[in-house]
Design an enzyme around this catalytic site. Structure first.
Site, PDB file in Angstrom:
ATOM      1  N   CYS A  62     -34.887  31.727 109.290  1.00 20.08           N
ATOM      2  CA  CYS A  62     -34.093  31.199 108.346  1.00 20.08           C
ATOM      3  C   CYS A  62     -33.553  31.962 107.256  1.00 20.08           C
ATOM      4  O   CYS A  62     -33.952  33.165 107.246  1.00 20.08           O
ATOM      5  CB  CYS A  62     -34.664  29.788 107.720  1.00 20.08           C
ATOM      6  SG  CYS A  62     -36.204  29.872 106.781  1.00 20.08           S
ATOM      7  N   HIS A  95     -54.874  39.423 114.407  1.00 21.29           N
ATOM      8  CA  HIS A  95     -55.780  38.374 113.658  1.00 21.29           C
ATOM      9  C   HIS A  95     -55.712  36.967 113.667  1.00 21.29           C
ATOM     10  O   HIS A  95     -56.543  36.128 113.758  1.00 21.29           O
ATOM     11  CB  HIS A  95     -55.947  38.717 112.437  1.00 21.29           C
ATOM     12  CG  HIS A  95     -56.468  40.233 111.952  1.00 21.29           C
ATOM     13  ND1 HIS A  95     -56.856  40.621 110.824  1.00 21.29           N
ATOM     14  CD2 HIS A  95     -56.620  41.204 113.004  1.00 21.29           C
ATOM     15  CE1 HIS A  95     -57.128  42.127 110.812  1.00 21.29           C
ATOM     16  NE2 HIS A  95     -57.433  42.156 112.196  1.00 21.29           N
TER      17      HIS A  95
HETATM   18  C1  RB5 Z   1     -30.598  27.472 103.847  1.00 22.22           C
HETATM   19  O1  RB5 Z   1     -29.732  27.555 102.864  1.00 22.22           O
HETATM   20  C2  RB5 Z   1     -31.750  27.938 103.205  1.00 22.22           C
HETATM   21  O2  RB5 Z   1     -32.469  27.277 102.240  1.00 22.22           O
HETATM   22  C3  RB5 Z   1     -32.940  28.067 104.365  1.00 22.22           C
HETATM   23  O3  RB5 Z   1     -32.145  28.923 105.367  1.00 22.22           O
HETATM   24  C4  RB5 Z   1     -34.381  28.745 104.097  1.00 22.22           C
HETATM   25  O4  RB5 Z   1     -34.385  29.816 103.515  1.00 22.22           O
HETATM   26  C5  RB5 Z   1     -35.194  27.687 103.857  1.00 22.22           C
HETATM   27  O5  RB5 Z   1     -36.649  27.976 103.606  1.00 22.22           O
END
Ligand code: RB5
Length: 154
Positions: A62, A95
């Site tokens: 993400c 670990h």
């Molecule tokens: C998305 O905009 C962003 O908030 C997500 O990808 C992530 O970084 C959240 O933890």
């Protein structure tokens, strides 16, 4: 076999990593939505099923890696490690016996991210005194992922 998923913040890096894995001859199953916005908790159940029940290694991306790691670690049997370099990727396996590598697509360059993936996939768990710590972790209550789909008709 590796499973790979992401939200919109990690999509570019996930697509790059998918390409690298394929080029490297590693079988990869990806769930990469092209929707403009993908809420990171929504991709977790698919990943959890593949990792927990099918015993595959997972990669989640993400924007920062934080949302994916928080979400994935709510499930039993999941040890998702947010890594930012080769050392953390190696230690996560040695670990912590991490079964999901989490990367921040907006924080890591593609070359470093691919290095993290390579190290993560080739490193094995050391066991020994680390094993009892993981056993203690599993005693914590966490969500158990469902393995069925349901329907309703009124
Ligand atoms: C998305 O905009 C962003 O908030 C997500 O990808 C992530 O970084 C959240 O933890």
């Amino acid at each position: 076999m590796v499973v790979l998923s992401c939200d919109h913040g990690g999509r570019d890096l996930a697509l790059f990593l998918q390409e690298c894995l394929v080029k490297d001859g590693i079988c990869v199953e990806g769930a990469i939505s092209l929707e403009q916005t993908v809420d990171y908790p929504c991709v977790i159940p698919w990943m959890v099923q593949k990792v927990r029940y099918d015993k595959k290694m997972g990669i989640l991306v993400c924007g920062s890696g934080i949302g994916m790691s928080i979400s994935a670690n709510r499930y039993q049997g999941i040890r998702a490690a947010l890594c930012h370099d080769e050392t953390t990727a190696r230690l996560a396996r040695q670990h912590n016996n991490a079964n999901i590598l989490v990367l921040g697509g907006r924080l890591l360059g593609p070359v470093l991210a691919w290095q993290c993936v390579q190290v993560f996939l080739k490193t094995t768990f050391e066991g020994g005194h680390h094993q009892s710590r993981l056993a203690a972790l599993e005693k914590d209550s966490k969500k158990v992922p469902f393995l069925y789909s349901s329907f309703q008709n009124d």
